[in-house]
Write an enzyme that holds these catalytic residues in place. Structure first.
Site, PDB file in Angstrom:
ATOM      1  N   ARG A  43     -54.492  34.273   3.419  1.00 45.49           N
ATOM      2  CA  ARG A  43     -53.741  34.238   4.322  1.00 45.49           C
ATOM      3  C   ARG A  43     -54.765  33.102   4.854  1.00 45.49           C
ATOM      4  O   ARG A  43     -53.253  32.040   6.140  1.00 45.49           O
ATOM      5  CB  ARG A  43     -53.279  35.591   4.459  1.00 45.49           C
ATOM      6  CG  ARG A  43     -52.448  35.863   4.228  1.00 45.49           C
ATOM      7  CD  ARG A  43     -52.400  37.679   4.410  1.00 45.49           C
ATOM      8  NE  ARG A  43     -51.233  38.290   3.694  1.00 45.49           N
ATOM      9  CZ  ARG A  43     -50.352  39.447   3.677  1.00 45.49           C
ATOM     10  NH1 ARG A  43     -51.427  40.425   4.273  1.00 45.49           N
ATOM     11  NH2 ARG A  43     -49.994  39.608   2.891  1.00 45.49           N
TER      12      ARG A  43
ATOM     13  N   GLU B 227     -46.203  49.743  -8.125  1.00 48.40           N
ATOM     14  CA  GLU B 227     -45.487  48.586  -8.200  1.00 48.40           C
ATOM     15  C   GLU B 227     -45.704  47.767  -9.593  1.00 48.40           C
ATOM     16  O   GLU B 227     -45.033  47.016  -9.862  1.00 48.40           O
ATOM     17  CB  GLU B 227     -46.072  47.990  -6.717  1.00 48.40           C
ATOM     18  CG  GLU B 227     -46.006  47.873  -5.579  1.00 48.40           C
ATOM     19  CD  GLU B 227     -46.077  47.191  -4.304  1.00 48.40           C
ATOM     20  OE1 GLU B 227     -46.258  48.138  -2.972  1.00 48.40           O
ATOM     21  OE2 GLU B 227     -47.516  47.043  -4.763  1.00 48.40           O
TER      22      GLU B 227
ATOM     23  N   THR C   4     -52.050  40.884   7.658  1.00 46.61           N
ATOM     24  CA  THR C   4     -51.073  39.911   7.501  1.00 46.61           C
ATOM     25  C   THR C   4     -50.437  38.706   8.293  1.00 46.61           C
ATOM     26  O   THR C   4     -49.715  38.081   7.325  1.00 46.61           O
ATOM     27  CB  THR C   4     -50.159  41.307   7.408  1.00 46.61           C
ATOM     28  OG1 THR C   4     -50.503  42.258   7.370  1.00 46.61           O
ATOM     29  CG2 THR C   4     -48.467  40.990   7.395  1.00 46.61           C
TER      30      THR C   4
ATOM     31  N   TYR D  76     -39.081  46.172  -1.485  1.00 41.14           N
ATOM     32  CA  TYR D  76     -39.781  46.241   0.306  1.00 41.14           C
ATOM     33  C   TYR D  76     -39.425  47.204   0.889  1.00 41.14           C
ATOM     34  O   TYR D  76     -39.124  47.237   1.853  1.00 41.14           O
ATOM     35  CB  TYR D  76     -39.631  44.225   0.883  1.00 41.14           C
ATOM     36  CG  TYR D  76     -41.064  43.826   0.353  1.00 41.14           C
ATOM     37  CD1 TYR D  76     -42.289  44.365   1.019  1.00 41.14           C
ATOM     38  CD2 TYR D  76     -40.927  43.020   0.622  1.00 41.14           C
ATOM     39  CE1 TYR D  76     -43.386  43.546   0.552  1.00 41.14           C
ATOM     40  CE2 TYR D  76     -42.232  41.741  -0.063  1.00 41.14           C
ATOM     41  CZ  TYR D  76     -42.809  42.459   0.346  1.00 41.14           C
ATOM     42  OH  TYR D  76     -44.233  41.290   0.298  1.00 41.14           O
TER      43      TYR D  76
ATOM     44  N   PHE E  47     -37.384  42.793  10.477  1.00 38.94           N
ATOM     45  CA  PHE E  47     -37.929  41.192   9.689  1.00 38.94           C
ATOM     46  C   PHE E  47     -37.575  41.643   7.794  1.00 38.94           C
ATOM     47  O   PHE E  47     -37.569  40.895   7.206  1.00 38.94           O
ATOM     48  CB  PHE E  47     -39.501  40.797   9.818  1.00 38.94           C
ATOM     49  CG  PHE E  47     -39.930  42.213   8.927  1.00 38.94           C
ATOM     50  CD1 PHE E  47     -40.723  42.593   7.760  1.00 38.94           C
ATOM     51  CD2 PHE E  47     -40.410  43.010  10.034  1.00 38.94           C
ATOM     52  CE1 PHE E  47     -41.074  43.604   7.411  1.00 38.94           C
ATOM     53  CE2 PHE E  47     -41.744  44.285   9.574  1.00 38.94           C
ATOM     54  CZ  PHE E  47     -42.032  44.037   8.251  1.00 38.94           C
TER      55      PHE E  47
ATOM     56  N   ASN F 227     -46.380  34.647   4.416  1.00 40.78           N
ATOM     57  CA  ASN F 227     -48.174  34.656   4.437  1.00 40.78           C
ATOM     58  C   ASN F 227     -48.566  34.850   2.599  1.00 40.78           C
ATOM     59  O   ASN F 227     -49.744  35.527   2.093  1.00 40.78           O
ATOM     60  CB  ASN F 227     -48.562  36.115   4.556  1.00 40.78           C
ATOM     61  CG  ASN F 227     -47.457  36.785   4.067  1.00 40.78           C
ATOM     62  OD1 ASN F 227     -47.864  37.168   3.363  1.00 40.78           O
ATOM     63  ND2 ASN F 227     -47.987  38.137   5.413  1.00 40.78           N
TER      64      ASN F 227
ATOM     65  N   HIS G 236     -48.747  38.554  -1.606  1.00 41.06           N
ATOM     66  CA  HIS G 236     -49.262  40.334  -1.401  1.00 41.06           C
ATOM     67  C   HIS G 236     -49.787  40.988  -2.368  1.00 41.06           C
ATOM     68  O   HIS G 236     -50.481  40.700  -3.250  1.00 41.06           O
ATOM     69  CB  HIS G 236     -47.944  41.032  -2.303  1.00 41.06           C
ATOM     70  CG  HIS G 236     -47.630  42.450  -2.240  1.00 41.06           C
ATOM     71  ND1 HIS G 236     -47.527  43.180  -1.219  1.00 41.06           N
ATOM     72  CD2 HIS G 236     -47.845  43.105  -3.481  1.00 41.06           C
ATOM     73  CE1 HIS G 236     -47.158  44.564  -1.845  1.00 41.06           C
ATOM     74  NE2 HIS G 236     -47.222  44.258  -3.400  1.00 41.06           N
TER      75      HIS G 236
ATOM     76  N   ARG H 165     -57.155  43.498  -0.806  1.00 44.02           N
ATOM     77  CA  ARG H 165     -56.393  43.475   0.682  1.00 44.02           C
ATOM     78  C   ARG H 165     -57.526  42.779   1.697  1.00 44.02           C
ATOM     79  O   ARG H 165     -57.689  41.841   2.259  1.00 44.02           O
ATOM     80  CB  ARG H 165     -57.149  44.999   1.552  1.00 44.02           C
ATOM     81  CG  ARG H 165     -55.495  45.723   0.779  1.00 44.02           C
ATOM     82  CD  ARG H 165     -53.797  45.203   0.509  1.00 44.02           C
ATOM     83  NE  ARG H 165     -53.641  45.279   2.095  1.00 44.02           N
ATOM     84  CZ  ARG H 165     -52.050  45.214   2.695  1.00 44.02           C
ATOM     85  NH1 ARG H 165     -51.233  44.903   1.679  1.00 44.02           N
ATOM     86  NH2 ARG H 165     -52.530  45.181   4.174  1.00 44.02           N
TER      87      ARG H 165
ATOM     88  N   LYS I 146     -46.470  34.443  -3.034  1.00 41.95           N
ATOM     89  CA  LYS I 146     -45.616  34.615  -2.276  1.00 41.95           C
ATOM     90  C   LYS I 146     -44.458  33.171  -2.667  1.00 41.95           C
ATOM     91  O   LYS I 146     -45.022  32.000  -3.306  1.00 41.95           O
ATOM     92  CB  LYS I 146     -44.917  35.570  -1.529  1.00 41.95           C
ATOM     93  CG  LYS I 146     -45.639  35.948  -1.283  1.00 41.95           C
ATOM     94  CD  LYS I 146     -45.606  37.152   0.012  1.00 41.95           C
ATOM     95  CE  LYS I 146     -45.753  38.449   0.380  1.00 41.95           C
ATOM     96  NZ  LYS I 146     -45.998  38.748   2.081  1.00 41.95           N
TER      97      LYS I 146
HETATM   98  P1  ATP Z   1     -47.267  42.803   1.877  1.00 37.39           P
HETATM   99  O1  ATP Z   1     -46.695  43.961   1.625  1.00 37.39           O
HETATM  100  O2  ATP Z   1     -46.718  41.701   1.580  1.00 37.39           O
HETATM  101  O3  ATP Z   1     -48.865  42.414   0.840  1.00 37.39           O
HETATM  102  P2  ATP Z   1     -48.814  43.369   4.177  1.00 37.39           P
HETATM  103  O4  ATP Z   1     -49.140  44.657   3.874  1.00 37.39           O
HETATM  104  O5  ATP Z   1     -49.950  42.728   4.604  1.00 37.39           O
HETATM  105  O6  ATP Z   1     -48.295  42.454   2.804  1.00 37.39           O
HETATM  106  P3  ATP Z   1     -46.654  44.440   5.504  1.00 37.39           P
HETATM  107  O7  ATP Z   1     -46.202  45.818   7.151  1.00 37.39           O
HETATM  108  O8  ATP Z   1     -46.509  45.427   4.615  1.00 37.39           O
HETATM  109  O9  ATP Z   1     -47.363  43.294   5.674  1.00 37.39           O
HETATM  110  O10 ATP Z   1     -45.453  43.338   5.522  1.00 37.39           O
HETATM  111  C1  ATP Z   1     -44.472  43.481   3.469  1.00 37.39           C
HETATM  112  C2  ATP Z   1     -44.705  41.582   4.468  1.00 37.39           C
HETATM  113  O11 ATP Z   1     -43.335  41.546   5.084  1.00 37.39           O
HETATM  114  C3  ATP Z   1     -45.500  40.733   5.336  1.00 37.39           C
HETATM  115  O12 ATP Z   1     -46.915  40.350   4.127  1.00 37.39           O
HETATM  116  C4  ATP Z   1     -44.515  39.781   5.603  1.00 37.39           C
HETATM  117  O13 ATP Z   1     -44.223  39.105   4.337  1.00 37.39           O
HETATM  118  C5  ATP Z   1     -43.290  40.191   6.312  1.00 37.39           C
HETATM  119  N1  ATP Z   1     -44.122  40.608   7.562  1.00 37.39           N
HETATM  120  C6  ATP Z   1     -44.446  41.579   7.563  1.00 37.39           C
HETATM  121  N2  ATP Z   1     -43.939  41.560   9.837  1.00 37.39           N
HETATM  122  C7  ATP Z   1     -43.392  40.986   9.462  1.00 37.39           C
HETATM  123  C8  ATP Z   1     -42.664  39.965  11.231  1.00 37.39           C
HETATM  124  N3  ATP Z   1     -43.836  41.312  12.442  1.00 37.39           N
HETATM  125  N4  ATP Z   1     -41.922  38.999  10.955  1.00 37.39           N
HETATM  126  C9  ATP Z   1     -41.747  38.713   9.833  1.00 37.39           C
HETATM  127  N5  ATP Z   1     -42.084  39.245   8.710  1.00 37.39           N
HETATM  128  C10 ATP Z   1     -43.002  40.375   8.150  1.00 37.39           C
HETATM  129 MG    MG Z   2     -48.272  45.886   2.527  1.00 35.38          MG
END
Ligand code: ATP
Ligand code: MG
Length: 139
Positions: free
Chosen positions: A102, A126, A91, A49, A57, A112, A115, A85, A9
């Site tokens: 992370r 994706e 996350t 997304y 968010f 973070n 992805h 993962r 990212k």
């Molecule tokens: P990713 O999809 O990026 O691999 P993830 O699967 O761990 O991450 P998701 O729940 O899919 O988490 O959320 C996608 C992204 O949105 C997170 O990686 C983070 O960058 C952002 N995000 C998620 N939760 C929050 C939150 N509560 N506040 C701010 N940003 C958030």
């Molecule tokens: Mg995700």
């Protein structure tokens, strides 16, 4: 063998963590199948997304993901989706296990560092969003 999709990212690229993250991914047994730097457009980030469109968010996440260059990755190993993962960690970096990307490099729950696809089905969608079948060795 399974493929998964990953993004280093904008926060991690900007702070010079690209090489360290790629090293860690390779040390964990992944082969890099395809890799490209890109600066995501707003519509690319929104589409990627889209599943989070109703979350509070979402706007902030799209702004973050378009603020600077990212590294797009197609990765392969046995059980790649689940294993990546594990390499990523939770996350929220506050909850991420020791040694995960992370835990090591994320700044916050939003910024973070990387992805990783969350299931084989999302990995396929994706991967096809960013790479063509020649790049994925699927011809
Ligand atoms: P990713 O999809 O990026 O691999 P993830 O699967 O761990 O991450 P998701 O729940 O899919 O988490 O959320 C996608 C992204 O949105 C997170 O990686 C983070 O960058 C952002 N995000 C998620 N939760 C929050 C939150 N509560 N506040 C701010 N940003 C958030
Ligand atoms: Mg995700």
């Amino acid at each position: 063998m399974q493929k998964t999709f990953s993004i280093i990212k904008p926060d991690a690229v900007a702070t010079g963590k690209t090489g360290k993250i790629l090293s860690l991914i390779e040390e964990k047994g992944f082969r890099i199948v395809a890799m490209r730097m890109a600066k995501l457009s707003q519509s690319q980030a929104e589409g990627f997304y889209a599943v989070h469109a109703e979350r509070p968010f979402y706007r902030s996440l799209v702004t973050f993901m378009t603020e600077g260059p990212v590294v797009l990755l197609a990765l392969e190993r046995e059980d790649a989706v689940l294993k990546l993962r594990e390499v990523m960690g939770a996350t929220n970096p506050a909850n991420a296990a020791e040694g995960t990307v992370r835990k090591l490099y994320a700044e916050s729950i939003e910024r973070n560092a990387m992805h990783g696809s969350d299931a084989p089905e999302t990995a396929a969608v994706e991967l096809a969003y960013f790479f063509n079948s020649i790049e994925l060795n699927q011809l």
